[in-house]
Design a protein around this motif. Sequence first.
Motif, PDB file in Angstrom:
ATOM      1  N   TYR A 192      -3.076  -2.762  -6.731  1.00  0.00           N
ATOM      2  CA  TYR A 192      -4.208  -2.655  -5.808  1.00  0.00           C
ATOM      3  C   TYR A 192      -4.999  -3.963  -5.742  1.00  0.00           C
ATOM      4  N   LYS A 193      -5.148  -4.640  -6.864  1.00  0.00           N
ATOM      5  CA  LYS A 193      -5.831  -5.942  -6.836  1.00  0.00           C
ATOM      6  C   LYS A 193      -5.067  -6.929  -5.968  1.00  0.00           C
ATOM      7  N   PHE A 194      -3.750  -6.897  -6.070  1.00  0.00           N
ATOM      8  CA  PHE A 194      -2.903  -7.768  -5.251  1.00  0.00           C
ATOM      9  C   PHE A 194      -3.092  -7.457  -3.768  1.00  0.00           C
ATOM     10  N   ILE A 195      -3.141  -6.168  -3.429  1.00  0.00           N
ATOM     11  CA  ILE A 195      -3.351  -5.750  -2.041  1.00  0.00           C
ATOM     12  C   ILE A 195      -4.714  -6.214  -1.544  1.00  0.00           C
ATOM     13  N   VAL A 196      -5.744  -6.026  -2.364  1.00  0.00           N
ATOM     14  CA  VAL A 196      -7.097  -6.440  -1.984  1.00  0.00           C
ATOM     15  C   VAL A 196      -7.165  -7.942  -1.755  1.00  0.00           C
ATOM     16  N   ASP A 197      -6.530  -8.715  -2.625  1.00  0.00           N
ATOM     17  CA  ASP A 197      -6.522 -10.180  -2.463  1.00  0.00           C
ATOM     18  C   ASP A 197      -5.862 -10.580  -1.145  1.00  0.00           C
ATOM     19  N   ASP A 198      -4.741  -9.938  -0.824  1.00  0.00           N
ATOM     20  CA  ASP A 198      -4.048 -10.247   0.433  1.00  0.00           C
ATOM     21  C   ASP A 198      -4.922  -9.915   1.639  1.00  0.00           C
ATOM     22  N   PHE A 207       0.842  -1.200   0.000  1.00  0.00           N
ATOM     23  CA  PHE A 207       0.000   0.000   0.000  1.00  0.00           C
ATOM     24  C   PHE A 207       0.877   1.249   0.000  1.00  0.00           C
ATOM     25  N   ASP A 208       1.954   1.243   0.771  1.00  0.00           N
ATOM     26  CA  ASP A 208       2.893   2.365   0.736  1.00  0.00           C
ATOM     27  C   ASP A 208       3.642   2.413  -0.597  1.00  0.00           C
ATOM     28  N   LEU A 209       4.082   1.261  -1.069  1.00  0.00           N
ATOM     29  CA  LEU A 209       4.841   1.233  -2.318  1.00  0.00           C
ATOM     30  C   LEU A 209       4.050   1.827  -3.482  1.00  0.00           C
ATOM     31  N   VAL A 210       2.793   1.431  -3.628  1.00  0.00           N
ATOM     32  CA  VAL A 210       2.007   1.905  -4.769  1.00  0.00           C
ATOM     33  C   VAL A 210       1.630   3.370  -4.612  1.00  0.00           C
ATOM     34  N   ARG A 211       1.460   3.841  -3.383  1.00  0.00           N
ATOM     35  CA  ARG A 211       1.119   5.248  -3.191  1.00  0.00           C
ATOM     36  C   ARG A 211       2.328   6.156  -3.387  1.00  0.00           C
ATOM     37  N   TYR A 212       3.529   5.661  -3.099  1.00  0.00           N
ATOM     38  CA  TYR A 212       4.726   6.471  -3.282  1.00  0.00           C
ATOM     39  C   TYR A 212       5.273   6.408  -4.706  1.00  0.00           C
ATOM     40  N   TRP A 213       5.223   5.224  -5.324  1.00  0.00           N
ATOM     41  CA  TRP A 213       5.897   5.036  -6.612  1.00  0.00           C
ATOM     42  C   TRP A 213       4.991   4.610  -7.762  1.00  0.00           C
ATOM     43  N   GLY A 214       3.718   4.392  -7.510  1.00  0.00           N
ATOM     44  CA  GLY A 214       2.838   3.990  -8.594  1.00  0.00           C
ATOM     45  C   GLY A 214       3.073   2.543  -8.983  1.00  0.00           C
ATOM     46  N   ALA A 215       3.349   2.307 -10.261  1.00  0.00           N
ATOM     47  CA  ALA A 215       3.615   0.953 -10.748  1.00  0.00           C
ATOM     48  C   ALA A 215       4.886   0.412 -10.093  1.00  0.00           C
ATOM     49  N   VAL A 216       4.763  -0.718  -9.416  1.00  0.00           N
ATOM     50  CA  VAL A 216       5.912  -1.344  -8.752  1.00  0.00           C
ATOM     51  C   VAL A 216       5.883  -2.847  -9.033  1.00  0.00           C
ATOM     52  N   PRO A 217       7.022  -3.526  -8.904  1.00  0.00           N
ATOM     53  CA  PRO A 217       7.043  -4.970  -9.143  1.00  0.00           C
ATOM     54  C   PRO A 217       6.279  -5.739  -8.073  1.00  0.00           C
ATOM     55  N   ILE A 218       5.419  -6.648  -8.504  1.00  0.00           N
ATOM     56  CA  ILE A 218       4.708  -7.538  -7.588  1.00  0.00           C
ATOM     57  C   ILE A 218       5.508  -8.824  -7.450  1.00  0.00           C
ATOM     58  N   VAL A 219       5.864  -9.147  -6.217  1.00  0.00           N
ATOM     59  CA  VAL A 219       6.628 -10.361  -5.944  1.00  0.00           C
ATOM     60  C   VAL A 219       5.859 -11.155  -4.897  1.00  0.00           C
ATOM     61  N   ASP A 220       5.423 -12.357  -5.227  1.00  0.00           N
ATOM     62  CA  ASP A 220       4.620 -13.158  -4.302  1.00  0.00           C
ATOM     63  C   ASP A 220       5.319 -14.425  -3.849  1.00  0.00           C
ATOM     64  N   VAL A 262      -8.012   1.015   1.681  1.00  0.00           N
ATOM     65  CA  VAL A 262      -7.541   0.728   0.319  1.00  0.00           C
ATOM     66  C   VAL A 262      -8.655   1.001  -0.690  1.00  0.00           C
ATOM     67  N   TYR A 263      -9.849   0.517  -0.412  1.00  0.00           N
ATOM     68  CA  TYR A 263     -10.975   0.767  -1.320  1.00  0.00           C
ATOM     69  C   TYR A 263     -11.271   2.266  -1.445  1.00  0.00           C
ATOM     70  N   LEU A 264     -11.208   2.993  -0.332  1.00  0.00           N
ATOM     71  CA  LEU A 264     -11.464   4.429  -0.375  1.00  0.00           C
ATOM     72  C   LEU A 264     -10.405   5.133  -1.220  1.00  0.00           C
ATOM     73  N   THR A 265      -9.166   4.660  -1.133  1.00  0.00           N
ATOM     74  CA  THR A 265      -8.093   5.207  -1.956  1.00  0.00           C
ATOM     75  C   THR A 265      -8.318   4.869  -3.427  1.00  0.00           C
ATOM     76  N   MET A 266      -8.789   3.671  -3.710  1.00  0.00           N
ATOM     77  CA  MET A 266      -9.088   3.278  -5.091  1.00  0.00           C
ATOM     78  C   MET A 266     -10.223   4.122  -5.674  1.00  0.00           C
ATOM     79  N   TYR A 267     -11.129   4.559  -4.828  1.00  0.00           N
ATOM     80  CA  TYR A 267     -12.217   5.439  -5.257  1.00  0.00           C
ATOM     81  C   TYR A 267     -11.680   6.815  -5.658  1.00  0.00           C
ATOM     82  N   GLY A 268     -10.563   7.207  -5.029  1.00  0.00           N
ATOM     83  CA  GLY A 268      -9.970   8.501  -5.323  1.00  0.00           C
ATOM     84  C   GLY A 268      -8.874   8.406  -6.357  1.00  0.00           C
ATOM     85  N   TYR A 269      -7.965   9.378  -6.313  1.00  0.00           N
ATOM     86  CA  TYR A 269      -6.848   9.420  -7.254  1.00  0.00           C
ATOM     87  C   TYR A 269      -5.858   8.298  -6.934  1.00  0.00           C
ATOM     88  N   PRO A 270      -5.284   7.609  -7.942  1.00  0.00           N
ATOM     89  CA  PRO A 270      -5.400   7.873  -9.379  1.00  0.00           C
ATOM     90  C   PRO A 270      -6.425   7.003 -10.106  1.00  0.00           C
TER      91      PRO A 270
END
Length: 519
Positions: free
Chosen positions: A182-188, A149-162, A228-236
């Motif tokens: 964000y989908k990855f975050i929601v799934d977690d 959640f911090d990574l995507v808000r600070y840098w946008g597109a970031v590598p997903i490593v599971d 997270v959902y509230l953030t997804m409702y907003g920017y970007p």
Amino acid sequence: MKAFKYFVYATSLSISGLLTASCKEDVLYIPPVANNTVDEFYKDENQVNQGVMAIYNGCLSLPENSYWFLAEFRSDNVAADVATVQRDYSDVSNFNATSQTPQLQATWTDLYEIVYRANVLQERIQPFTFARVEQFKGEARFLRALAYFDLVRYWGAVPIVDKPVGIEESKNVPRSPVADVYKFIVDDLTFAAENLPSSYVITVGTATDATNKGRATKWAAKALLGKVYLTMYGYPLRQTSALPLAKKELMEVYAAAGANTFSVAPNFADLFKAANDNKYAVFELQYISGGTGLGNPIPWQQGQVFPTFWSPFPAFAADFTLPPALFGANWPKIDKRKAATLDSAIRNPTTGAIVAGRPQLTKFLEKGITAIQNRTDYPNNFPIIRFEDVVLMYAEVLNEEAGSPPAMALTLINQIRKRSGISEYTAASPEAATKEAFRAAVLKERRYEFIAEGQRWHDLVRTGNAISVMTAFKRSTTGTTATGGANFRQLDEHDLLFPIPILELRLNPGFWEQNPGYN
């Protein structure tokens, strides 16, 4: 006494042990005694639990490296001077950070360390079938989501490593689109909410066992998921479909409040005292003093001048000031949060005489503390998700889905205002006249409620206010040089993200593109 000492258990796993290594069988190999490696660890439930503790342990740097030096300094809660020498916090605050700013690399590394430890746990727990397997997985995925959640808000597109990856493999992991992160975050978080207990307090007969209180719960996962959902409702992303999803999660968390879970603290200042750790918040990071390197550094980082009758150690005294909006009629003294958040002058407790007049943040400082062993050894926890956050987000959601502020939204915001000692809103108040007026009122309420907790910058970004608010703020407070004051440049959309650290780009030159607007 802390109920949940994840930082103690975590020390049995060394950092080097978390970086997997292989060894050919034909080479003599003696397992180290002092530092367990991953291959020699995770042998039973106790060791798996220690692996979970290592993930929590990795989060201890977040209040300092993420919420303070990046989020808070980026906001209008702190006015950092334009430094004549290199200062990371000044560059972040004044929108001068580059891919070579060390603080960006430090925070990126911290966040991906949490991800890596969570992935190791997920891999190593697979052979086990004991009762707490799904709980441990849920904790790992909750903390991984928190990091992403911090990574995507600070840098946008970031590598997903599971899963754990080696050095060569990591060089070829692409940056995933923001929506995918964000989908990855929601799934977690969905998995965590379904597999974490509602509480760790167990009653056996007349005895109560709160040993594990402080670990992530179902409600912590749902509260973070609501945010997270509230953030997804907003920017970007601006996904309108995320708003009812946020409402569902926040409504459930709000309904779960009570004396044995979390609540709005009757006295705001009590929220930040060590004696009340794990009492009011939905989820906190656990700290303990004692000179072992596991204390909270935030009181020291956020202070300017600590007289000996406040603390035996001096404050950090970075070159920043608190803006005028936090003083005078802008934030009236009648609001109890003000005195509990900052000091505009230091007075001798015996004579009442002013001994220093530099305003500073003291929200996390328990004045008069004597037990700490060094300047970063404070014992109080740091809140990640306060119940007040849930209350105000819920009010925001209700307002967003209605044509005008509904009665329940007023009830929610008034819970916070009443506790703060300020007048409550009514249907006739200007703040309740329109959806837009109430939206602004919630944003203002969140500012005063969460100053120094790393929320303000993210609130400004997701609500679409960051560019206008921060341009006006920097022009009014940033010195008089060519890069400050009235001459401060107009911010634009590229300023809403940080540049990818240069060392990450050099791992595989040309593979990742830098964020627009940066070198």
